[in-house]
Write a protein that holds these residues in place. Structure first.
Motif, PDB file in Angstrom:
ATOM      1  N   ALA A  34       1.024   2.315   3.701  1.00 16.89           N
ATOM      2  CA  ALA A  34      -0.290   2.724   3.211  1.00 16.89           C
ATOM      3  C   ALA A  34      -0.435   2.359   1.740  1.00 16.89           C
ATOM      4  O   ALA A  34       0.501   2.504   0.959  1.00 16.89           O
ATOM      5  N   TYR A  35      -1.622   1.890   1.388  1.00 11.72           N
ATOM      6  CA  TYR A  35      -1.912   1.460   0.022  1.00 11.72           C
ATOM      7  C   TYR A  35      -3.201   2.114  -0.451  1.00 11.72           C
ATOM      8  O   TYR A  35      -4.189   2.145   0.303  1.00 11.72           O
ATOM      9  N   GLN A  36      -3.190   2.631  -1.661  1.00  7.56           N
ATOM     10  CA  GLN A  36      -4.425   3.139  -2.242  1.00  7.56           C
ATOM     11  C   GLN A  36      -5.097   2.003  -2.998  1.00  7.56           C
ATOM     12  O   GLN A  36      -4.481   1.342  -3.832  1.00  7.56           O
ATOM     13  N   CYS A  37      -6.370   1.765  -2.687  1.00  3.69           N
ATOM     14  CA  CYS A  37      -7.104   0.630  -3.238  1.00  3.69           C
ATOM     15  C   CYS A  37      -8.480   1.087  -3.710  1.00  3.69           C
ATOM     16  O   CYS A  37      -8.854   2.245  -3.587  1.00  3.69           O
ATOM     17  N   ARG A  38      -9.243   0.121  -4.260  1.00  2.00           N
ATOM     18  CA  ARG A  38     -10.612   0.364  -4.685  1.00  2.00           C
ATOM     19  C   ARG A  38     -11.554  -0.475  -3.834  1.00  2.00           C
ATOM     20  O   ARG A  38     -11.352  -1.681  -3.658  1.00  2.00           O
ATOM     21  N   PHE A  39     -12.571   0.180  -3.287  1.00  2.00           N
ATOM     22  CA  PHE A  39     -13.581  -0.494  -2.482  1.00  2.00           C
ATOM     23  C   PHE A  39     -14.954  -0.126  -3.039  1.00  2.00           C
ATOM     24  O   PHE A  39     -15.365   1.030  -3.003  1.00  2.00           O
ATOM     25  N   ARG A  40     -15.634  -1.100  -3.627  1.00  2.00           N
ATOM     26  CA  ARG A  40     -16.944  -0.885  -4.243  1.00  2.00           C
ATOM     27  C   ARG A  40     -16.906   0.267  -5.240  1.00  2.00           C
ATOM     28  O   ARG A  40     -17.796   1.113  -5.282  1.00  2.00           O
ATOM     29  N   GLY A  41     -15.832   0.305  -6.029  1.00  2.00           N
ATOM     30  CA  GLY A  41     -15.708   1.321  -7.062  1.00  2.00           C
ATOM     31  C   GLY A  41     -15.192   2.660  -6.582  1.00  2.00           C
ATOM     32  O   GLY A  41     -15.060   3.596  -7.380  1.00  2.00           O
ATOM     33  N   ARG A  42     -14.891   2.789  -5.289  1.00  2.00           N
ATOM     34  CA  ARG A  42     -14.398   4.048  -4.735  1.00  2.00           C
ATOM     35  C   ARG A  42     -12.976   3.889  -4.246  1.00  2.00           C
ATOM     36  O   ARG A  42     -12.531   2.794  -3.911  1.00  2.00           O
ATOM     37  N   SER A  43     -12.276   5.022  -4.177  1.00  2.00           N
ATOM     38  CA  SER A  43     -10.911   5.007  -3.646  1.00  2.00           C
ATOM     39  C   SER A  43     -10.935   4.871  -2.131  1.00  2.00           C
ATOM     40  O   SER A  43     -11.788   5.450  -1.452  1.00  2.00           O
ATOM     41  N   CYS A  44     -10.001   4.120  -1.613  1.00  2.00           N
ATOM     42  CA  CYS A  44      -9.830   4.017  -0.173  1.00  2.00           C
ATOM     43  C   CYS A  44      -8.353   3.846   0.124  1.00  2.00           C
ATOM     44  O   CYS A  44      -7.551   3.565  -0.766  1.00  2.00           O
ATOM     45  N   VAL A  45      -7.984   4.051   1.366  1.00  2.00           N
ATOM     46  CA  VAL A  45      -6.605   3.878   1.807  1.00  2.00           C
ATOM     47  C   VAL A  45      -6.569   2.808   2.893  1.00  2.00           C
ATOM     48  O   VAL A  45      -7.315   2.880   3.874  1.00  2.00           O
ATOM     49  N   ILE A  46      -5.739   1.814   2.675  1.00  2.00           N
ATOM     50  CA  ILE A  46      -5.553   0.741   3.654  1.00  2.00           C
ATOM     51  C   ILE A  46      -4.192   0.909   4.307  1.00  2.00           C
ATOM     52  O   ILE A  46      -3.172   1.015   3.624  1.00  2.00           O
ATOM     53  N   THR A  47      -4.162   0.969   5.626  1.00  2.00           N
ATOM     54  CA  THR A  47      -2.901   1.038   6.360  1.00  2.00           C
ATOM     55  C   THR A  47      -2.670  -0.296   7.052  1.00  2.00           C
ATOM     56  O   THR A  47      -3.567  -0.850   7.694  1.00  2.00           O
ATOM     57  N   VAL A  48      -1.456  -0.801   6.897  1.00  2.00           N
ATOM     58  CA  VAL A  48      -1.069  -2.084   7.494  1.00  2.00           C
ATOM     59  C   VAL A  48       0.108  -1.827   8.427  1.00  2.00           C
ATOM     60  O   VAL A  48       1.144  -1.301   8.006  1.00  2.00           O
ATOM     61  N   THR A  49      -0.072  -2.168   9.672  1.00  2.00           N
ATOM     62  CA  THR A  49       0.968  -1.963  10.680  1.00  2.00           C
ATOM     63  C   THR A  49       1.451  -3.304  11.201  1.00  2.00           C
ATOM     64  O   THR A  49       0.659  -4.119  11.688  1.00  2.00           O
ATOM     65  N   TRP A  50       2.751  -3.530  11.072  1.00  2.00           N
ATOM     66  CA  TRP A  50       3.391  -4.716  11.633  1.00  2.00           C
ATOM     67  C   TRP A  50       4.117  -4.295  12.906  1.00  2.00           C
ATOM     68  O   TRP A  50       4.827  -3.297  12.913  1.00  2.00           O
ATOM     69  N   SER A  51       3.951  -5.057  13.971  1.00  2.00           N
ATOM     70  CA  SER A  51       4.557  -4.679  15.253  1.00  2.00           C
ATOM     71  C   SER A  51       5.318  -5.842  15.852  1.00  2.00           C
ATOM     72  O   SER A  51       5.073  -7.008  15.540  1.00  2.00           O
ATOM     73  N   LYS A  52       6.229  -5.490  16.730  1.00  2.00           N
ATOM     74  CA  LYS A  52       7.022  -6.499  17.432  1.00  2.00           C
ATOM     75  C   LYS A  52       7.452  -5.927  18.770  1.00  2.00           C
ATOM     76  O   LYS A  52       7.990  -4.824  18.842  1.00  2.00           O
ATOM     77  N   ASN A  53       7.170  -6.669  19.832  1.00  2.00           N
ATOM     78  CA  ASN A  53       7.632  -6.272  21.163  1.00  2.00           C
ATOM     79  C   ASN A  53       7.961  -7.523  21.963  1.00  2.00           C
ATOM     80  O   ASN A  53       8.064  -8.619  21.400  1.00  2.00           O
TER      81      ASN A  53
END
Length: 299
Positions: A34-53
């Protein structure tokens, strides 16, 4: 946004050790950051999921605002020989969000997360919100984003680890600090008085004796000169009649105790950790890093 741990759900990476049984080698591996970022001047959280099967690699990106509302979500289904390079365009609140990825030359270790030779870029209105990977030049060229570095902050990671009595993970507790090897050791099979030991880079930093009486608790250790709060709940290891996981949390922020204490620890799936709570905490103190480990014992 979904509550932080529940947005992970089963999304975790299996980190095998020498005691891992062959029965888990075909399980799906996932790791979510999870990363805290800025989107149009506001705080947002981006989650990045890497998977393998068995079907190959996969990727999922979610963007949520500070009120837990999902702004957008993109899933790149597992691939074998395709989809290693591409992009997605989304319209979010009258803004264009473009997600670009190139993993055609990516190198992987034992887990699903690429180590080098890749980029993942998230761009909003030509501004780079989040950029992962070492191919930064290629990412800016492909996205045509302004040459302004992303201000995203890596705030949390969640993993599932497996073992008989020893469990391994890696973590970086400060932006410019080194990556540390974490080891949790607890033998609940061959002793009537189990003891919990935590090691950082092979050095003992914490020991909990009389674990049957102290199956939940917290303790502060020092890593890179920073106080890191360690919380543990090994109730399921000791008293559950069905297989269950222990939960460990390593947290550099002092707000961890109130978040942890406000939740029932006997069931890891209900350990809620919302993005809005995380952002509110970061406004009153320096943003910290969290690592949540669900440790599953194997027979």
């Amino acid at each position: 946004m979904r509550d932080f741990p529940s947005c992970f759900g089963e999304n975790a990476v299996q980190i095998p050790d020498s005691s891992s049984s062959s029965g888990n080698k075909t399980a799906q591996n996932l790791v979510t950051c999870a990363y805290q970022c800025r989107f149009r001047g506001r705080s947002c959280v981006i989650t990045v999921t890497w998977s393998k099967n068995l079907m190959g690699q996969g990727l999922s990106v979610g963007i949520d605002d500070s009120s837990n509302q999902c702004l957008c979500k993109v899933d790149v289904k597992p691939w074998l020989f395709s989809k290693r390079k591409g992009s997605k365009s989304l319209d979010v609140e009258s803004s264009n969000i473009d997600i670009y990825w190139d993993l055609s030359s990516a190198k992987f270790g034992s887990g699903p997360e690429p180590l080098e030779g890749f980029y993942l870029a998230i761009v909003c209105d030509k501004q780079m919100i989040l950029l992962l990977g070492d191919m930064r030049k290629e990412a800016f060229k492909k996205t045509n984003a302004t040459q302004v570095p992303s201000t995203a902050v890596f705030i949390a990671k969640r993993e599932h680890v497996y073992g008989k009595k020893v469990f391994y993970a890696k973590a970086k507790f400060s932006e410019n600090g080194p990556v540390h090897d974490l080891m949790i050791e607890c033998d609940t099979f061959s002793t009537n008085d189990p003891c919990l030991i935590v090691r950082v880079d092979t050095k003992n930093v914490m020991q909990v004796k009389r674990l049957r009486w102290k199956f939940r608790g917290n303790h502060t250790i020092l890593i890179d000169g920073l106080p890191v709060e360690v919380f543990w709940d090994v109730h399921n290891w000791l008293f559950s009649t069905s297989p269950g996981s222990a939960v460990f949390m390593f947290r550099t922020s002092l707000s961890a105790e109130k978040i942890w204490a406000s939740q029932p620890l006997c069931d890891p799936s209900v350990l809620h950790w919302s993005a809005s709570q995380r952002i509110r905490d970061s406004q009153s103190q320096q943003l910290g890093f969290s690592l949540i480990l669900y440790a599953w014992k194997q027979e």
